[in-house]
Design a protein around this motif. Structure first.
Motif, PDB file in Angstrom:
ATOM      1  N   MET A   1       0.830  -1.200   0.000  1.00 45.04           N
ATOM      2  CA  MET A   1       0.000   0.000   0.000  1.00 45.04           C
ATOM      3  C   MET A   1       0.868   1.255   0.000  1.00 45.04           C
ATOM      4  O   MET A   1       0.595   2.198  -0.750  1.00 45.04           O
ATOM      5  CB  MET A   1      -0.943   0.009   1.202  1.00 45.04           C
ATOM      6  CG  MET A   1      -1.851   1.237   1.276  1.00 45.04           C
ATOM      7  SD  MET A   1      -2.991   1.380  -0.127  1.00 45.04           S
ATOM      8  CE  MET A   1      -4.219   0.160   0.366  1.00 45.04           C
ATOM      9  N   TYR A   2       1.900   1.256   0.830  1.00 47.39           N
ATOM     10  CA  TYR A   2       2.817   2.397   0.854  1.00 47.39           C
ATOM     11  C   TYR A   2       3.480   2.576  -0.515  1.00 47.39           C
ATOM     12  O   TYR A   2       3.534   3.682  -1.066  1.00 47.39           O
ATOM     13  CB  TYR A   2       3.879   2.184   1.933  1.00 47.39           C
ATOM     14  CG  TYR A   2       5.058   3.139   1.829  1.00 47.39           C
ATOM     15  CD1 TYR A   2       4.976   4.435   2.327  1.00 47.39           C
ATOM     16  CD2 TYR A   2       6.250   2.742   1.226  1.00 47.39           C
ATOM     17  CE1 TYR A   2       6.042   5.316   2.227  1.00 47.39           C
ATOM     18  CE2 TYR A   2       7.328   3.610   1.118  1.00 47.39           C
ATOM     19  CZ  TYR A   2       7.214   4.894   1.616  1.00 47.39           C
ATOM     20  OH  TYR A   2       8.268   5.767   1.502  1.00 47.39           O
TER      21      TYR A   2
ATOM     22  N   VAL B   1       2.894   5.889  -3.100  1.00 45.38           N
ATOM     23  CA  VAL B   1       3.979   6.754  -3.553  1.00 45.38           C
ATOM     24  C   VAL B   1       3.984   6.824  -5.081  1.00 45.38           C
ATOM     25  O   VAL B   1       4.100   7.903  -5.675  1.00 45.38           O
ATOM     26  CB  VAL B   1       5.347   6.256  -3.030  1.00 45.38           C
ATOM     27  CG1 VAL B   1       6.486   7.081  -3.650  1.00 45.38           C
ATOM     28  CG2 VAL B   1       5.406   6.353  -1.517  1.00 45.38           C
ATOM     29  N   ILE B   2       3.809   5.676  -5.722  1.00 42.46           N
ATOM     30  CA  ILE B   2       3.783   5.648  -7.188  1.00 42.46           C
ATOM     31  C   ILE B   2       2.600   6.452  -7.718  1.00 42.46           C
ATOM     32  O   ILE B   2       2.736   7.226  -8.681  1.00 42.46           O
ATOM     33  CB  ILE B   2       3.717   4.189  -7.697  1.00 42.46           C
ATOM     34  CG1 ILE B   2       5.029   3.470  -7.386  1.00 42.46           C
ATOM     35  CG2 ILE B   2       3.432   4.156  -9.192  1.00 42.46           C
ATOM     36  CD1 ILE B   2       5.046   2.027  -7.809  1.00 42.46           C
TER      37      ILE B   2
ATOM     38  N   LEU C   1       3.301  10.115  -7.410  1.00 47.62           N
ATOM     39  CA  LEU C   1       4.300  10.512  -8.405  1.00 47.62           C
ATOM     40  C   LEU C   1       3.677  10.662  -9.787  1.00 47.62           C
ATOM     41  O   LEU C   1       3.965  11.617 -10.524  1.00 47.62           O
ATOM     42  CB  LEU C   1       5.440   9.481  -8.456  1.00 47.62           C
ATOM     43  CG  LEU C   1       6.371   9.421  -7.236  1.00 47.62           C
ATOM     44  CD1 LEU C   1       7.278   8.196  -7.312  1.00 47.62           C
ATOM     45  CD2 LEU C   1       7.202  10.689  -7.130  1.00 47.62           C
ATOM     46  N   ILE C   2       2.805   9.726 -10.147  1.00 49.76           N
ATOM     47  CA  ILE C   2       2.140   9.778 -11.461  1.00 49.76           C
ATOM     48  C   ILE C   2       1.234  11.001 -11.555  1.00 49.76           C
ATOM     49  O   ILE C   2       1.229  11.722 -12.570  1.00 49.76           O
ATOM     50  CB  ILE C   2       1.335   8.480 -11.701  1.00 49.76           C
ATOM     51  CG1 ILE C   2       2.281   7.296 -11.891  1.00 49.76           C
ATOM     52  CG2 ILE C   2       0.432   8.630 -12.928  1.00 49.76           C
ATOM     53  CD1 ILE C   2       1.584   5.959 -11.980  1.00 49.76           C
ATOM     54  N   VAL C   3       0.458  11.258 -10.502  1.00 54.40           N
ATOM     55  CA  VAL C   3      -0.436  12.425 -10.493  1.00 54.40           C
ATOM     56  C   VAL C   3       0.368  13.715 -10.647  1.00 54.40           C
ATOM     57  O   VAL C   3       0.005  14.607 -11.420  1.00 54.40           O
ATOM     58  CB  VAL C   3      -1.274  12.463  -9.197  1.00 54.40           C
ATOM     59  CG1 VAL C   3      -1.997  13.799  -9.061  1.00 54.40           C
ATOM     60  CG2 VAL C   3      -2.277  11.316  -9.175  1.00 54.40           C
TER      61      VAL C   3
ATOM     62  N   MET D   1      14.169   5.580  -8.256  1.00 54.28           N
ATOM     63  CA  MET D   1      14.240   5.652  -9.711  1.00 54.28           C
ATOM     64  C   MET D   1      13.044   6.416 -10.272  1.00 54.28           C
ATOM     65  O   MET D   1      13.175   7.251 -11.174  1.00 54.28           O
ATOM     66  CB  MET D   1      14.304   4.233 -10.287  1.00 54.28           C
ATOM     67  CG  MET D   1      15.522   3.444  -9.798  1.00 54.28           C
ATOM     68  SD  MET D   1      15.328   1.661  -9.929  1.00 54.28           S
ATOM     69  CE  MET D   1      15.627   1.436 -11.677  1.00 54.28           C
ATOM     70  N   LEU D   2      11.867   6.152  -9.715  1.00 55.79           N
ATOM     71  CA  LEU D   2      10.658   6.854 -10.148  1.00 55.79           C
ATOM     72  C   LEU D   2      10.694   8.320  -9.717  1.00 55.79           C
ATOM     73  O   LEU D   2      10.282   9.209 -10.463  1.00 55.79           O
ATOM     74  CB  LEU D   2       9.425   6.166  -9.566  1.00 55.79           C
ATOM     75  CG  LEU D   2       9.121   4.768 -10.115  1.00 55.79           C
ATOM     76  CD1 LEU D   2       8.097   4.064  -9.231  1.00 55.79           C
ATOM     77  CD2 LEU D   2       8.609   4.853 -11.539  1.00 55.79           C
TER      78      LEU D   2
END
Length: 424
Positions: free
Chosen positions: A226-227, A231-232, A235-237, A387-388
């Motif tokens: 979930m964490y 985070v992903i 980051l995408i938003v 990396m993201l």
């Protein structure tokens, strides 16, 4: 061969996929524990290739920033423009960081990643560097020895010295113009060196990705799914909604065209996990694909690589709420605001400090009284998220650069709107 041409991008993508698949296979079969694989392949050959790749990129950073920034500053007709550009750039970087951590905390409060995991073992505490105060940061921006600053890769000091050197060239008249011609030639040579070193990029990417996923695997992700997912998502938003919205609102430029011109740098940044290592590619793309004049890009892009940490701010926002929920602590409105303010200011305050993500997160947790030792829970998967985060950070560098350049009349819209693969 151009840095961002289709062939190189395709090769990097193939290298990423192959490295990802091979790394997961090695991890799932447990081969990473075999002495031969661990010491001679993962820790030997592949580590060597990956380290050479990153080192080859980092060796470009200091000469590229110094030469390019001197050229950009010396080429300005009115040195007062530098102050305007600096104020706009820093303000936008702080604004996007504030938005980033706000989005991250909002998502964490909605989805509650730490609820139900209260019994998870936090392991041992993580040792981190002590962050400097804002006054120390300002003082340390001014080098006593510019050669030492370059040797140590102190980006803020290099930026300050480069600007001062460029301004001195402007007011020196004819001697300054003669030196400017030399720096312009040096700038062309450094950019050609970037092109040459990009030839090893696919091999370096393959090596770095393989080692990361062979060591980390998918198990670390599953335990804190979930964490990791939040985070992903944040980051995408931020990368695909916030930056494009600000770009359209503040400059009128097409967000779709921006992403078309810049997505290859995002891929590259993901593979290097370093804004500084990606800086040569970001700078060249800003100038050649996004149409930003060198006088602006040479200032805003290196500054962004140094102080723009939106991806790290997102990690801090989710991690702070995650650790609070894990510890059974309810954050007050005042504490939430304190987290946002602290993390936003820390994006500048910890520039150049090793392990900056942990430094900033430690500062935030201390500020609101949360247990620092629980940082160790997220360290295992942080390498993958890093990396993201880097891909998001360089996107912010370029978006702010375009906004500032457009406001100053320093952006060629014909280049910006062109087919990215057709621009030389």
């Amino acid at each position: 061969m151009e840095i961002s041409n289709s062939k190189l991008t395709r090769n990097i993508l193939i290298a990423m996929v192959l490295g990802l698949v091979l790394g997961i296979i090695v991890n799932q079969l447990g081969w990473q524990e075999e002495p031969l694989v661990r010491h001679q392949i993962l820790g030997g050959l592949l580590k060597m290739v990956g380290d050479i790749f990153i080192s080859s990129l980092k060796l470009l950073v200091v000469p590229l920033v110094f030469v390019s920034l001197v050229c950009g500053t010396a080429a300005m007709d009115d040195v007062r423009k530098l102050g305007k550009i600096g104020l706009k750039t820093v303000s936008l970087y702080l604004l996007t960081t504030c938005i980033a951590i706000s989005i991250a905390m909002a998502l964490a409060f909605v989805f509650k990643p730490g609820v139900g995991l209260e019994s998870i073992d936090s392991g041992s505490a993580v040792a981190v560097e002590e962050a400097p105060t804002i006054w120390q940061v300002i003082t340390n921006m001014f080098p006593t020895n510019p050669v030492k600053a370059m040797a140590e890769g102190n980006m803020l000091q290099i930026i300050v010295f480069s600007i001062l050197f460029g301004l001195a060239m402007v007011v020196s008249g004819e001697p300054g113009q003669r030196v400017l011609k030399l720096f312009e030639d040096l700038n062309e040579i450094v950019l050609k060196l970037v092109t040459v070193l990009m030839l090893i990029a696919p091999y370096g990417v393959f090596a770095k990705i393989t080692v990361v996923f062979a060591n980390e695997g998918l198990g670390a992700i599953a335990q804190l799914g979930m964490y990791f997912g939040l985070v992903i998502l944040a980051l995408i938003v931020h990368a695909l909604v916030v930056y494009p919205s600000l770009l359209k609102l503040l400059s009128g430029l097409s967000p779709i065209q921006f992403l078309k011109n810049f997505y290859k740098v995002q891929i590259f940044a993901f593979s290097t996990a370093s804004s500084n290592a990606t800086l040569p590619v970001t700078l060249e793309t800003a100038e050649k694909k996004l149409g930003v004049k060198n006088s602006t890009a040479s200032f805003t892009v290196p500054l962004g690589a140094t102080i723009n940490m939106d991806g790290t701010a997102i990690m801090q926002g989710v991690a702070t709420v995650f650790i609070a929920q894990l510890s059974g602590i309810d954050l007050s409105v005042g504490q939430i605001l304190m987290v946002i303010v602290t993390a936003t200011l820390a994006s500048i305050g910890t520039a150049g400090v090793p392990g900056v993500g942990l430094v900033m997160l430690t500062m935030v947790l201390n500020q609101v009284g949360l247990p620092i030792e629980k940082i160790s829970l997220i360290v295992g998967i942080d390498r993958i998220l890093d990396m993201l985060r880097t891909a998001v950070n360089v996107t912010g560098d370029a978006a702010v650069t375009c906004i500032v350049a457009k406001s100053e009349g320093q952006l060629d819209e014909e280049v910006y709107d062109s087919d990215p693969d057709a621009v030389s």
